[in-house]
Design an enzyme around this catalytic site. Structure first.
Site, PDB file in Angstrom:
ATOM      1  CG  ASN A 157      -1.693   1.305   1.368  1.00 19.90           C
ATOM      2  OD1 ASN A 157      -2.687   1.494   0.672  1.00 19.90           O
ATOM      3  ND2 ASN A 157      -1.258   2.221   2.232  1.00 19.90           N
ATOM      4  CD  GLU A 158      -1.476   5.782   0.033  1.00 20.98           C
ATOM      5  OE1 GLU A 158      -0.921   6.287   1.035  1.00 20.98           O
ATOM      6  OE2 GLU A 158      -2.588   6.143  -0.394  1.00 20.98           O
ATOM      7  N   PRO A 159       3.637   2.491  -1.530  1.00 20.84           N
ATOM      8  CG  PRO A 159       4.526   1.209  -3.270  1.00 20.84           C
ATOM      9  CD  PRO A 159       3.225   1.608  -2.644  1.00 20.84           C
ATOM     10  CG  HIS A 226      -4.597   4.710  -2.997  1.00 20.90           C
ATOM     11  ND1 HIS A 226      -3.827   4.432  -1.894  1.00 20.90           N
ATOM     12  CD2 HIS A 226      -5.022   3.495  -3.473  1.00 20.90           C
ATOM     13  CE1 HIS A 226      -3.780   3.137  -1.702  1.00 20.90           C
ATOM     14  NE2 HIS A 226      -4.492   2.538  -2.642  1.00 20.90           N
TER      15      HIS A 226
END
Length: 505
Positions: A157-159, A226
Site C-alpha cells: 500500500n502506497e510504497p 489512490h
C-alpha cells in the site's frame, strides 16, 4: 428544459460498487463492524472489500518458534478464517492487499498508524514468499480455486510514501513486487496480481513500474492507485481541517493511469482506484456532512468512465488509524458511524444502488437511467463550491423531459427521496443536540431517525410518451426520483369528496 432521449447512451457502469474500503482486517471480528457490513450489503451491495493489515501481527498468521535449537515458522489462520467467513457470509469478497510486514520477519522497526503496522521490507525475501504462498494456498484449499480467483491480489500500500514503505525505497518495492507476483502465479496462474497502489503524490512511479514489468517479465494483471482531493492538514485537537480541490480533480486522478501507461506493456490493463475520498484524514468532519455527498455525486456518477473500480475509503467508522475515535461524529471516513448511523454519503451510494441498468443521460447535476421494466430513475444533486467562498445555491432547479414506457398516456407515480443540510442528516441533528460524544440510547434512536431521507409522493401527467419533471434542490441536496407508470385500479364508484359521508357533487 433538458430533453432526455428514449434510446440509452449505454449501460450504467457499476465500477462504483466494485469495491469499498475498510479499516484493518481484524476489525471484522467485532459485532459493530459485522452489523455495519450487513446493513451496507442490504442497502448497497458492494462486490469486494479492501483493507490493510492482512499479514500484520494482529492477524496472527506468521508465528515463528524455536524447536530443537532451530528457528521454525508456523502459519496460523485462526483469525484469517473468521474474518473471511464473516465477509463472505454478507455477500462481499476480499480484495487482498498483501501487507504489512510481520514483526518477526521485518528488517526494521518502523511502523505506521496507532495500531503499528510494520512498513519495512522483509529481512528474508524467501520467508516472505513462503508466507504469501502459505496464505494463498490455504485460501484456495478452504474456499476453492474458482472463488479465490475472483479476489484480486494487490502488493502493499502506497510504497511511494515513506510512512508506508521505509524511505519510499522504489528499488526495494520493485524487488518485493517481483518476488511476490511470481509467487502468486506459482500458487495459481489464474490469480490476478497487481499494484503498485500509489498515492496521489506519486511522480513517475507508475511509468517505472511498467518498465519493471516489461524488462524483467514480471506478472501484472491490473494497476492500482489512490485518489484524494484535499490540501495540507490543519490540525486541531482530535480533528483536521483541509482545503478541497474541485471534485473533477478526483476524476482526473482516476484517468491518470491510462495516460501514464499509454504505449507500455501495461496499457489497457484494468485500472483499480483502491482508495478514494475527498480528504485523506480520518478526523475531518467534512466526511460527515451533506456537502460531502453533493461534492462526490458527480464523481460516483462518472467515475466508471475512467476506472474499472473506485473504492470509497471506507464503509465504516470502525477504524483506528489515528487511534480510537473520541466521539460518534468525528470526521471518520465511514459511510456509517459506529452503531450504524447513516451519513449523507451513505445515501448517495444507496441511491445509486436503486438506479437502472440503462443510462439515458448525464449532466453536471443529474444522472438519468431506466430499469428493464421501464421505470425511470433520476439522481440529482445541487452543485457545490469546494472553496467555501460561496455558500452554495439554495433553490437549484433542474427541469427534465423524460421518456415514459407504456401507451404514451396517463400518469406516472413519482417517489422522491432527499438528503440535504436538514433532511436525512444525522450530523445536523447531532450538532443540534450539542454534539454529545457518547449519545445515550434515546439520543441514538433520534439520530437513526434523523438519518432517514425525506420522502414525498406525487403523480405527473404523461403526454406523447413523455413527462416533464421539475426538481428544485436545497443547499447541498442529493435526491433520487423514481417514476413508475400508473396502472390505476381505483373503483369507478370511488369519490374522494365523499370521505366524510357527503353526497356526490
Amino acid at each position: 428544459m433538458i430533453h432526455v432521449p428514449a434510446e440509452p447512451a449505454g449501460r450504467l457502469s457499476d465500477a462504483w460498487r466494485a469495491c469499498v474500503g475498510t479499516g484493518r482486517l481484524d476489525l471484522a471480528l467485532r459485532r459493530d463492524y459485522q452489523d455495519s457490513l450487513a446493513l451496507l450489503q442490504r442497502d448497497i451491495g458492494f462486490r469486494h472489500l479492501r483493507g490493510h493489515g492482512l499479514l500484520s501481527d494482529d492477524m496472527g498468521v506468521h508465528r515463528p518458534f524455536e524447536w530443537q535449537g532451530s528457528r521454525r515458522t508456523h502459519h496460523s489462520f485462526t483469525y484469517l478464517d473468521q474474518v473471511f467467513d464473516a465477509l463472505l457470509a454478507t455477500g462481499i469478497r476480499p480484495f487482498l492487499e498483501l501487507g504489512f510486514m510481520p514483526g518477526h520477519m521485518a528488517s526494521g522497526a518502523q511502523t505506521v498508524f496507532w495500531w503499528e503496522g510494520n512498513v519495512t521490507p522483509p529481512a528474508d525475501e524467501k520467508e516472505w514468499t513462503r508466507l504469501v504462498r502459505a496464505v494463498l494456498t490455504h485460501l484456495i484449499d478452504r474456499y476453492g480455486p474458482d472463488e479465490v480467483r475472483t479476489w484480486p491480489v494487490e502488493v502493499w500500500n502506497e510504497p511511494d510514501l515513506p510512512q508506508f514503505w521505509q524511505d519510499a525505497d522504489e528499488a526495494a518495492y520493485h524487488r518485493l513486487y517481483e518476488a511476490t507476483a511470481h509467487t502468486v502465479k506459482e500458487v495459481d496462474a489464474g490469480l490476478a496480481v497487481g499494484g503498485p497502489a500509489l498515492s496521489p503524490a506519486a511522480d513517475g512511479w507508475l511509468e517505472r513500474f511498467a518498465e519493471l514489468a516489461e524488462h524483467r517479465d514480471v506478472p501484472v494483471d491490473f494497476v492500482s492507485r489512490h485518489a484524494y482531493a484535499s490540501g495540507p492538514a490543519q490540525t486541531v485537537p482530535f480533528g483536521t481541517h483541509q482545503t478541497l480541490a474541485p471534485a473533477s480533480t478526483l476524476l482526473d486522478q482516476f484517468a491518470q493511469p491510462h495516460t501514464a501507461l499509454a504505449g507500455t506493456r501495461l496499457a489497457g490493463l484494468p485500472v483499480h482506484i483502491t482508495e478514494f475520498n475527498s480528504s485523506y484524514r480520518p478526523d475531518n468532519l467534512i466526511h460527515d456532512t451533506a456537502f460531502h455527498a453533493a461534492y462526490l455525486a458527480p464523481v460516483v456518477a462518472a467515475g466508471g468512465d475512467h476506472a474499472d473500480s473506485f473504492s470509497y475509503w471506507t464503509f465504516s467508522d470502525v477504524f483506528e488509524e489515528t487511534g480510537i475515535p473520541t466521539a460518534l461524529f468525528h470526521g471518520g471516513f465511514g459511510l456509517l458511524t459506529h452503531r450504524q448511523v447513516r451519513k449523507p454519503t451513505y445515501h448517495l451510494y444507496a441511491f445509486m444502488a436503486r438506479m437502472g441498468q440503462e443510462q439515458l443521460a448525464r449532466g453536471d447535476d443529474h444522472l438519468v437511467t431506466r430499469h428493464a421494466d421501464g421505470r425511470i430513475t433520476v439522481l440529482a444533486w445541487a452543485p457545490v463550491d469546494p472553496t467555501g467562498d460561496t455558500p452554495g445555491p439554495d433553490g437549484h432547479t433542474l427541469r427534465l423531459s423524460l421518456p415514459v414506457a407504456g401507451d404514451g398516456r396517463g400518469e406516472v407515480f413519482v417517489r422522491r427521496s432527499s438528503v440535504d443540510e436538514e433532511r436525512g442528516n444525522a450530523y445536523t441533528a447531532w450538532r443540534h443536540m450539542g454534539s454529545p460524544r457518547s449519545p445515550r440510547p434515546g439520543q441514538l434512536d433520534v439520530l437513526h431517525e434523523a438519518s432517514e431521507p425525506a420522502r414525498s409522493h406525487s403523480r405527473l401527467p404523461v403526454g406523447h410518451g413523455r413527462t416533464d419533471l421539475t426538481v428544485t434542490l436545497a443547499r447541498h441536496e442529493i435526491t433520487l426520483v423514481e417514476l413508475t407508470p400508473v396502472d390505476d385500479e381505483t373503483a369507478p364508484w370511488w369519490d374522494e369528496r365523499r370521505l366524510l359521508g357527503g353526497e356526490a357533487a
